[in-house]
Design a protein around this motif. Structure first.
Motif, short mmCIF file in Angstrom:
data_model
loop_
_atom_site.label_atom_id
_atom_site.label_comp_id
_atom_site.label_asym_id
_atom_site.label_seq_id
_atom_site.Cartn_x
_atom_site.Cartn_y
_atom_site.Cartn_z
N UNK A 179 0.85 -1.18 0.00
CA UNK A 179 0.00 0.00 0.00
C UNK A 179 0.89 1.24 0.00
N UNK A 180 0.86 2.04 -1.07
CA UNK A 180 1.69 3.25 -1.13
C UNK A 180 1.31 4.25 -0.03
N UNK A 181 2.33 4.94 0.46
CA UNK A 181 2.13 5.98 1.47
C UNK A 181 2.85 7.22 1.03
N UNK A 182 2.17 8.34 1.15
CA UNK A 182 2.75 9.63 0.82
C UNK A 182 2.77 10.46 2.09
N UNK A 183 3.92 11.06 2.39
CA UNK A 183 4.03 11.95 3.54
C UNK A 183 4.55 13.29 3.05
N UNK A 184 3.83 14.34 3.38
CA UNK A 184 4.23 15.69 2.99
C UNK A 184 4.25 16.59 4.22
N UNK B 172 -11.65 9.52 4.67
CA UNK B 172 -11.49 8.21 4.06
C UNK B 172 -12.48 8.06 2.90
N UNK B 173 -12.04 7.35 1.89
CA UNK B 173 -12.88 7.12 0.72
C UNK B 173 -14.00 6.15 1.08
N UNK C 174 -9.02 1.68 -1.70
CA UNK C 174 -9.25 2.39 -0.44
C UNK C 174 -8.27 3.55 -0.36
N UNK C 175 -8.60 4.55 0.47
CA UNK C 175 -7.62 5.55 0.88
C UNK C 175 -8.01 6.17 2.20
N UNK D 136 -3.02 4.80 0.39
CA UNK D 136 -4.06 4.35 -0.53
C UNK D 136 -3.73 2.98 -1.09
N UNK D 137 -4.75 2.35 -1.58
CA UNK D 137 -4.61 1.06 -2.23
C UNK D 137 -5.24 1.18 -3.61
N UNK D 138 -4.45 0.90 -4.61
CA UNK D 138 -4.94 0.97 -5.99
C UNK D 138 -5.83 -0.24 -6.29
N UNK D 139 -6.75 -0.06 -7.23
CA UNK D 139 -7.54 -1.21 -7.67
C UNK D 139 -6.70 -2.08 -8.62
#
Length: 158
Positions: free
Chosen positions: A1-6, A82-83, A90-91, A112-115
């Motif tokens: 599951x990709x994670x982005x931190x800003x 949350x989506x 999901x995100x 998020x999790x891509x389909x």
């Protein structure tokens, strides 16, 4: 599951940055390039706990619809959305706000999790994670611009 931190440093009061971050109207401004519009739920003003919004926007040349809900809310320190429905599997987007000497440190965690399973993972590595990071950076840049310039007064009351 990709994670982005800003992390974004903003020379403005935490309460102003917090409210701009949950402003439907500011979100529309920051995503004008995607023709994003709120079409259901909270469609203008400030969104709060247990409220939801449905967005319609053009990404990758295709109009998409996404519904998200504010699931946690601790004014003016933290909220998450949350989506509920949309293109992702999901995100979850966490928004954290800390006082600093010069104003506010805003920290975003976007998981998020891509389909599409394996194909989604390939899309993440080739373009989707960068695309999502760019969208969030544009949003944060708009928040920073409005908070530091006083333009925030057009969208929220102190």
């Amino acid at each position: 599951m990709p994670k982005i931190e800003l992390k974004t440093e903003i020379n403005a009061k935490k309460e102003i940055v917090f409210d701009l971050s949950r402003s439907i109207d500011l979100h529309k401004i920051s995503t004008e390039h995607t023709d994003e519009e709120a079409i259901a739920g909270v469609t203008s003003g400030l969104i709060g706990l247990n409220e939801w919004v449905t967005w319609r926007a053009k990404h990758f040349g295709i109009y998409q619809v996404l519904t998200s809900k504010i699931t946690e809310f601790d004014y003016p320190n933290f909220f998450s959305d949350e989506m509920l429905k949309g293109a992702f599997k999901s995100f979850r987007h966490e928004h954290h706000f800390e006082n600093t000497v010069d104003g506010t440190l805003m920290v975003d965690y976007f998981d998020y999790q891509s389909p599409l399973g394996f194909l989604g993972k390939i899309a993440d590595s080739f373009f989707l994670k960068k695309y999502m990071t760019d969208l969030l950076e544009k949003r944060n840049s708009t928040i920073k611009e409005f908070a530091e310039s006083g333009k925030w007064k057009q969208l929220i009351e102190e």
